[in-house]
Design an enzyme around this catalytic site. Sequence first.
Site, short mmCIF file in Angstrom:
data_model
loop_
_atom_site.label_atom_id
_atom_site.label_comp_id
_atom_site.label_asym_id
_atom_site.label_seq_id
_atom_site.Cartn_x
_atom_site.Cartn_y
_atom_site.Cartn_z
N ARG A 80 66.26 99.87 9.87
CA ARG A 80 67.52 99.94 9.64
C ARG A 80 67.85 101.35 8.75
NH1 ARG A 80 70.16 94.88 6.67
NH2 ARG A 80 69.07 95.79 4.94
N LYS A 183 74.19 101.05 6.33
CA LYS A 183 74.08 100.66 5.04
C LYS A 183 73.99 102.00 4.10
CE LYS A 183 71.67 97.24 2.14
NZ LYS A 183 72.55 95.86 2.48
N GLU A 219 82.60 89.92 7.72
CA GLU A 219 81.91 89.63 6.75
C GLU A 219 82.32 89.74 5.42
OE1 GLU A 219 78.13 92.20 6.32
OE2 GLU A 219 79.04 93.86 7.00
C1 LIG Z 1 72.74 94.56 2.86
C2 LIG Z 1 73.74 94.16 3.41
C3 LIG Z 1 74.02 92.75 4.15
C4 LIG Z 1 72.69 91.74 3.82
O1 LIG Z 1 71.82 92.46 4.67
P1 LIG Z 1 70.02 91.67 4.45
O2 LIG Z 1 69.37 92.68 5.17
O3 LIG Z 1 70.03 90.35 4.76
O4 LIG Z 1 70.00 91.89 2.80
C5 LIG Z 1 75.26 92.24 4.49
N1 LIG Z 1 76.22 92.80 4.55
C6 LIG Z 1 76.42 94.21 4.01
C7 LIG Z 1 77.47 95.03 4.02
C8 LIG Z 1 75.05 94.99 3.55
O5 LIG Z 1 75.10 96.08 3.12
#
Ligand SMILES: *Cc1c(COP(=O)(O)O)cnc(C)c1O
Length: 339
Positions: A80, A183, A219
């Site tokens: 990722r 991210k 989300e």
């Molecule tokens: C990091 C993140 C998540 C959760 O991802 P995980 O891999 O499950 O920790 C969900 N939404 C956003 C916007 C994120 O930055």
Amino acid sequence: MKEIEWSNLSFGYIPTDYNVRITYRDGQWGELGVCEGEYINLHMAATCLHYGQEAFEGLKAFRGRDGKIRIFRLDENAKRLQASSRGIMMAELPVDRFEEAVLKVVKLNERFVPPYESGASLYIRPLLIGMGAQVGVKPADEYLFLIFVTPVGPYFKEGFKPTPVCITRQYDRAAPQGTGTIKVGGNYAASLVAGAKAREGGYNAALYLDPKEKKYIDECGPANFFAIRDNTYITPVSNSILPSITNKSLMRLAEDMGLKVERRPIPVEELATFEEAAECGTAAVIAPLSHIDDLDENKTYRFSENGKPGPVCEKLYNKLRAIQYGDEPDTYGWITIVE
Ligand SMILES: *Cc1c(COP(=O)(O)O)cnc(C)c1O
């Protein structure tokens, strides 16, 4: 070191002994360096400061009943981070270098991995930033990858309890064809106002809708959304949400528990039909929702009447935690043991 009260940790920063760093320069990644200092020496024209060339990751290490330290799905985080790097034109760190760095920094800070009984864990924060000086809007030619770790408490101090969120239409965390799927810090900067307003209103987070039509559930600020209805695990598909590794894992577990899994756009009105709803991510694993307020439409969607999480959320939560702490066998190959 002052004694750490393992069972009283919050989700905050506590200094540890070491961080690890790798620099990208002249077209290649250098050696893994071990550092004691908490600061970075940075050029004032570095692209991370001006043009948002910054991406991060978040994962955890758990100490099992057997004393062993387990890290959850670190290859997924490595991949990722590469996707995030491509998205904002940063140098890509090879997966094996990422894994080597995670294992090293956890091993070096082994004494900060909380004991099994505490329910706490070691949070691992990898970071990649553009270091090279640029004044024109261009990607940097130098990068710094670093990882620090910090012990964190269980996300739920009072136990695993449902909390409310509110739908926001006034703000978006990402654009329809923007950076929502990677991210990067920029998405978080964009979410601070909506998050602060939600908390002022007594909510645990803002729940974003799709930024194009505002018809579908996207989300929450830092966590994916899923719901349960008729023995089905339902989670949104959208081009502005971050692919959560927790969500991906829960979909797999749900399927193996005999649930159907649906990934598709979820219209806001459908919230009224769900038996359970929750947020999911590394920090909380699952944060069940008591209700969702849609303040613009003056509507409330309820998922918990008795202050307790729904049975499916609870089952998924216990199953995933059991795998992470080594209480159940790792049949999926999700765990890396720190030797
Ligand atoms: C990091 C993140 C998540 C959760 O991802 P995980 O891999 O499950 O920790 C969900 N939404 C956003 C916007 C994120 O930055």
